[in-house]
Design an enzyme around this catalytic site. Structure first.
Site, short mmCIF file in Angstrom:
data_model
loop_
_atom_site.label_atom_id
_atom_site.label_comp_id
_atom_site.label_asym_id
_atom_site.label_seq_id
_atom_site.Cartn_x
_atom_site.Cartn_y
_atom_site.Cartn_z
N LYS A 1 1.03 -1.40 -0.03
CA LYS A 1 -0.10 -0.11 0.08
C LYS A 1 0.95 1.17 -0.13
O LYS A 1 1.96 1.09 0.22
CB LYS A 1 -0.85 0.08 1.14
CG LYS A 1 -0.15 0.14 2.64
CD LYS A 1 0.21 1.37 3.06
CE LYS A 1 0.96 1.34 4.55
NZ LYS A 1 1.58 2.49 4.60
N ASP B 1 -1.57 -2.01 10.26
CA ASP B 1 -1.78 -2.02 8.95
C ASP B 1 -2.00 -3.35 8.23
O ASP B 1 -2.07 -3.64 7.09
CB ASP B 1 -0.29 -1.81 8.34
CG ASP B 1 -0.01 -0.24 8.44
OD1 ASP B 1 -0.82 0.43 8.43
OD2 ASP B 1 1.27 0.31 8.17
O1 C5P Z 1 0.71 -1.94 14.62
P1 C5P Z 1 2.09 -1.98 14.05
O2 C5P Z 1 2.89 -3.08 14.78
O3 C5P Z 1 2.31 -2.16 12.35
O4 C5P Z 1 2.74 -0.62 14.39
C1 C5P Z 1 4.48 -0.49 14.61
C2 C5P Z 1 4.75 0.43 15.00
O5 C5P Z 1 3.96 1.87 14.66
C3 C5P Z 1 3.91 0.68 16.59
O6 C5P Z 1 4.55 -0.18 17.55
C4 C5P Z 1 3.92 2.28 16.95
O7 C5P Z 1 5.25 2.60 17.37
C5 C5P Z 1 3.83 2.96 15.56
N1 C5P Z 1 2.49 3.37 15.22
C6 C5P Z 1 2.07 4.25 15.86
N2 C5P Z 1 0.48 4.72 15.76
C7 C5P Z 1 -0.38 3.95 14.91
C8 C5P Z 1 0.46 2.90 14.09
C9 C5P Z 1 1.63 2.32 14.40
O8 C5P Z 1 2.62 4.95 16.89
N3 C5P Z 1 -1.59 4.61 14.78
#
Ligand code: C5P
Length: 325
Positions: free
Chosen positions: A33, A164
């Site tokens: 994406k 994501d």
């Molecule tokens: O959810 P995911 O593991 O993909 O997110 C990776 C990192 O990105 C999280 O640990 C966080 O530090 C950051 N993040 C965030 N806010 C979001 C999505 C991701 O701070 N809405």
């Protein structure tokens, strides 16, 4: 959520019998994406940032092949990359392995699976390649194991794996709220052409959000109005209006960690891109181009400029995770 139950009286040590008529191999594709719009608020107590974002699925496709195991390996989930890559873990830390394990736990399945992953989305490139692998794995194992979860149940599991992960299940173009995991599909018209400039080194998403917090201690409320302009441009299939509306609150943070990306953006725009922006948390730069002639010019200019590892031309939007074999 549907929960499968173990067959009463079955010997848990016995080899798994093949299910009559069930597939032993399922292959699923899921897209990477780009974020056409990304507005980031102040982090909550859990450290996550509230987002308003517009995702678009591009024709840069991850493929996961899920194979059932014959005997002895009951409950083992293995993963192999089609092309070895030291940056991608092949153990329980891999998001695809976690996806298979989560589905097994949620449905009470005790079968294992062998996963083979073909990666095309740049690793740590801000394009959710690992999330696409997880989405493809949920879809593949759901079919392989006959667990029969519907789209809503798969979306709920996906959101538990990462912010994501729900989007590559859905694909096409969608607005994301919350952590980016609460999705509303968008009606769009036309196809868009992008040239992606790949960086030689990835950027970890948490580091980019941390830099965003340092640079923007008090972010303004989400730019709902600007997002409206973007969705209107997408409804009309107007690439120039889309270009004008492209926005990424994480771009400044990504540029401060990788200053050379400013040159990549400038090179793409000088060579004929309507606009170029950092994709998500970067470091991939996505350049929107008006036609395939411009795509060739932009790709050539980027490939002969210093900091770019290579370019890929993609069209969008494309479908979400789907079985192809
Ligand atoms: O959810 P995911 O593991 O993909 O997110 C990776 C990192 O990105 C999280 O640990 C966080 O530090 C950051 N993040 C965030 N806010 C979001 C999505 C991701 O701070 N809405």
């Amino acid at each position: 959520m549907n929960h499968l139950r173990a067959v009463p009286g079955a010997d848990p040590r016995a080899p798994l019998p093949p299910r009559p008529g069930s597939a032993t191999t399922v292959r699923v594709e899921a897209p990477g994406k780009i974020n056409l719009f990304l507005s980031v608020g102040a982090p909550g107590p859990d450290g996550y940032h509230p987002l308003t974002t517009v995702f678009q699925a591009v024709r840069l496709i991850e493929t996961v092949t899920a194979r059932s195991q014959s005997r002895l390996e009951r409950g083992r989930i293995t993963l192999r990359l089609e092309e070895a890559d030291a940056r991608v873990p092949a153990d329980g830390a891999n998001l695809a392995v976690r996806a298979a394990r989560l589905l097994a736990e949620a449905t009470g399945v005790d079968e294992g699976v062998d996963l083979i992953v073909r990666k095309r989305v740049p690793v740590a490139g801000g394009m959710a390649g690992g999330s696409a692998d997880a989405a493809a794995t949920l879809t593949a194992c759901n079919a392989l194991w006959g667990t029969g979860l519907g789209p809503e149940d798969l979306q709920a599991l996906a959101a538990r794996l990462g912010a994501d992960v729900p989007f590559p299940l859905l694909g096409a173009t969608a607005v994301g709220h919350g952590r980016g995991d609460r999705l509303t599909p968008l009606m769009t018209r036309g196809r868009y052409l992008w040239v992606l400039a790949l960086a030689s080194r990835g950027l970890p998403t948490p580091a980019v959000f941390r830099r965003f917090d340092e640079l923007t201690p008090q972010p303004p409320a989400a730019l709902a109005e600007a997002c409206e302009e973007m969705t209107a441009a997408l409804r009309c299939g107007d690439a120039r209006a889309l270009a004008a509306g492209l926005h990424n609150d994480l771009q400044e943070a990504a540029l401060s960690l990788r200053p050379e990306l400013a040159d990549v953006i400038a090179t793409a725009e000088r060579a004929g891109a309507l606009r170029a922006i950092v994709s998500g948390s970067g470091p991939t730069v996505a350049a929107l181009v008006p036609d395939s002639g411009s795509a060739a010019c932009v790709a050539r200019a980027l490939e002969t400029s210093g900091p770019v590892r290579g370019t890929v031309r993609v069209d969008a939007p494309v479908a979400g995770a789907r079985m192809v074999g």
